[in-house]
Design an enzyme around this catalytic site. Sequence first.
Site, PDB file in Angstrom:
ATOM      1  N   GLU A   1      20.986 -75.951 -70.501  1.00 30.35           N
ATOM      2  CA  GLU A   1      20.977 -75.637 -71.834  1.00 30.35           C
ATOM      3  C   GLU A   1      20.485 -76.685 -72.923  1.00 30.35           C
ATOM      4  OE1 GLU A   1      24.763 -74.161 -74.024  1.00 30.35           O
ATOM      5  OE2 GLU A   1      23.889 -72.337 -73.506  1.00 30.35           O
TER       6      GLU A   1
ATOM      7  N   LYS B   1      33.331 -71.493 -80.640  1.00 36.63           N
ATOM      8  CA  LYS B   1      32.810 -72.272 -81.961  1.00 36.63           C
ATOM      9  C   LYS B   1      32.235 -71.377 -83.185  1.00 36.63           C
ATOM     10  CE  LYS B   1      29.065 -75.423 -83.639  1.00 36.63           C
ATOM     11  NZ  LYS B   1      28.019 -76.088 -83.330  1.00 36.63           N
TER      12      LYS B   1
ATOM     13  N   HIS C   1      27.894 -79.130 -45.610  1.00 32.61           N
ATOM     14  CA  HIS C   1      27.940 -78.078 -44.716  1.00 32.61           C
ATOM     15  C   HIS C   1      27.173 -76.568 -45.245  1.00 32.61           C
ATOM     16  CE1 HIS C   1      30.676 -80.128 -42.093  1.00 32.61           C
ATOM     17  NE2 HIS C   1      31.194 -80.697 -42.999  1.00 32.61           N
TER      18      HIS C   1
ATOM     19  N   GLU D   1      31.874 -62.082 -75.098  1.00 35.30           N
ATOM     20  CA  GLU D   1      32.738 -62.036 -73.979  1.00 35.30           C
ATOM     21  C   GLU D   1      34.186 -62.711 -74.706  1.00 35.30           C
ATOM     22  OE1 GLU D   1      29.733 -63.726 -74.123  1.00 35.30           O
ATOM     23  OE2 GLU D   1      28.814 -63.382 -72.149  1.00 35.30           O
TER      24      GLU D   1
ATOM     25  N   LYS E   1      20.883 -61.624 -75.167  1.00 42.07           N
ATOM     26  CA  LYS E   1      22.166 -61.300 -76.033  1.00 42.07           C
ATOM     27  C   LYS E   1      21.501 -60.095 -76.884  1.00 42.07           C
ATOM     28  CE  LYS E   1      24.453 -65.622 -76.815  1.00 42.07           C
ATOM     29  NZ  LYS E   1      24.626 -66.736 -77.685  1.00 42.07           N
TER      30      LYS E   1
ATOM     31  N   GLY F   1      28.544 -77.106 -78.729  1.00 37.38           N
ATOM     32  CA  GLY F   1      29.486 -76.387 -78.111  1.00 37.38           C
ATOM     33  C   GLY F   1      29.608 -76.962 -76.703  1.00 37.38           C
ATOM     34  N   ARG F   2      28.510 -77.575 -76.203  1.00 36.16           N
ATOM     35  CA  ARG F   2      28.612 -78.314 -74.884  1.00 36.16           C
ATOM     36  C   ARG F   2      28.977 -79.735 -74.982  1.00 36.16           C
ATOM     37  NH1 ARG F   2      23.835 -76.082 -75.875  1.00 36.16           N
ATOM     38  NH2 ARG F   2      21.975 -77.561 -76.444  1.00 36.16           N
TER      39      ARG F   2
HETATM   40  O1  F6P Z   1      25.261 -68.551 -74.955  1.00 39.31           O
HETATM   41  C1  F6P Z   1      25.244 -69.916 -75.311  1.00 39.31           C
HETATM   42  C2  F6P Z   1      26.436 -70.369 -75.955  1.00 39.31           C
HETATM   43  O2  F6P Z   1      26.017 -70.227 -77.497  1.00 39.31           O
HETATM   44  C3  F6P Z   1      26.607 -71.998 -75.596  1.00 39.31           C
HETATM   45  O3  F6P Z   1      25.900 -73.046 -76.193  1.00 39.31           O
HETATM   46  C4  F6P Z   1      28.188 -72.061 -76.034  1.00 39.31           C
HETATM   47  O4  F6P Z   1      28.866 -73.194 -75.626  1.00 39.31           O
HETATM   48  C5  F6P Z   1      28.695 -70.668 -75.826  1.00 39.31           C
HETATM   49  O5  F6P Z   1      27.735 -69.821 -76.081  1.00 39.31           O
HETATM   50  C6  F6P Z   1      29.888 -70.085 -76.388  1.00 39.31           C
HETATM   51  O6  F6P Z   1      29.744 -70.163 -77.738  1.00 39.31           O
HETATM   52  P1  F6P Z   1      31.077 -70.176 -78.650  1.00 39.31           P
HETATM   53  O7  F6P Z   1      31.667 -71.107 -78.653  1.00 39.31           O
HETATM   54  O8  F6P Z   1      30.421 -69.977 -79.985  1.00 39.31           O
HETATM   55  O9  F6P Z   1      31.952 -68.854 -78.293  1.00 39.31           O
END
Ligand code: F6P
Length: 486
Positions: free
Chosen positions: A310, A163, A340, A169, A452, A224-225
Amino acid sequence: MLPLISAAGLTLDTAYQQINPAQWQDLLSLAHERGALDKRQALFAGQTINHSEQRAALHPALRNLSMQPMLIDGTDVMPEVKQVWQKMSAFCNQLIGITDIICLGIGGSDWGPRLVCDALYQVRPKEGKSIRLHFVANVDSAELATALAKAQPNSTRVLVTSKTFTTLETIRNARTVINWFKQHQLTPSQLKKSVIAVTANVQAAKDFGVTEENIFPFWDWVGGRFSVWSAVGLPIAIKFGFSAFEDFLAGAHAMDLHFRDAPAHENMPLLLALTLIHNQRTHGIQAKAIVPYAHGLRFLPEWLQQLEMESHGKTIGIDGSVSDPTSPVVFGSAGSNSQHSYFQMLHQGQQIIPVDFIAVREPMSQLSEAAEHHQLLIANCLAQAQALANGSEEKNAYDSCPGGRPSNLIWLPRLDAYHLGSLLALYEHRALCLGAIWNLNSFDQPGVELGKRLAKPIQEALKNPQQVSEGIDAITQARLNWLTQQ
Ligand code: F6P
């Protein structure tokens, strides 16, 4: 109130909650008092319900197949939504000769498409296109290396979903994939074709080098979620066809209409939310298990973990006051495997941990013995719910189960795109109701920023151990010293 309620193809059975009519009335009054129904209206009206970020959260527009206008500040968002659907559909038809898609993204840019693609693949592996999808979220290069080892560079596309287009990452992984393309002698023009972005920050994607025609936009009013319904769901359309993606949207849209229009006492997402509130009030529960008796839904607990924890792992409410108990710990895994591992604790542990059992009426494979497997699966699901509720009195206390442990049961008629859509939308709307009752903003996550921020000087210190870095405490500094002296 009946313990059975049906909507958008799903059935919710709350019988083992043992909530009596007077208790239901109290819970419904609480929902009214706390403005759950006003929040519902504000959601569909495109109002600014994400107060801290001053935005609407209008994800129902993303699956509004009716094309009825949905407005933010007087502007209908549907024409833009439709444009992206058309671009997605055209893209899916252009992928002739493509063997692999590396799907980069994390959190909300990963769990939704990962869950849906896995679920559809588990149930109907032959119906998907032969394109292989490789989901990679972790910045640990091991996950990416595994994916790259299976992919063929000349016929691979990388789909960078973020987003913000700033998430460390995802951007790190994207750079490494681009280097991998280069190491395999892709020409600049091949490289341009190979990188695709899904983002609400189009400028950042362009700055990264993605061509405009390869950018699938979404909007800041999509959390995002809550974003799997946007172009974030592109892997679903790529693998199973745009019509499967539309079926997924249709299931969610049906749940939206139910949530929007059904009265409170028949409203599935609201009633599901209220069972949790009841469990908090009567048992002070601190954890909640999600146990789908379907291998295809094995990622549902993780998806829901982000959606719930979250959104609501918070202490301070919208008005700045300290909120009532908020989100329990959400955990879970597919049944019957889960029986289990942690079910021992569910039956005899000191905490009461309510369970959402999720079951599918139809067998989920094409094996000739699928029906027998399915009977065993369902029998175990029903037996666990009964055991938790009723317990057993044995000769000695050690073997006895206390019972009185509540659970819900959600039925899907079959595991397909439509019912996956309605199931995920059910939990999204449940989250909205819980957020209203707890007086929380369900759409931000300020707590994730500190870690972060702190990672930056630590990363610098790892790069340049001789340099003194600000913002590192003594314990972390000692750990860095140990690490860099090995
Ligand atoms: O670290 C939390 C977060 O901001 C989430 O809310 C989001 O889904 C994820 O990181 C990834 O964010 P992006 O879609 O901006 O890479």
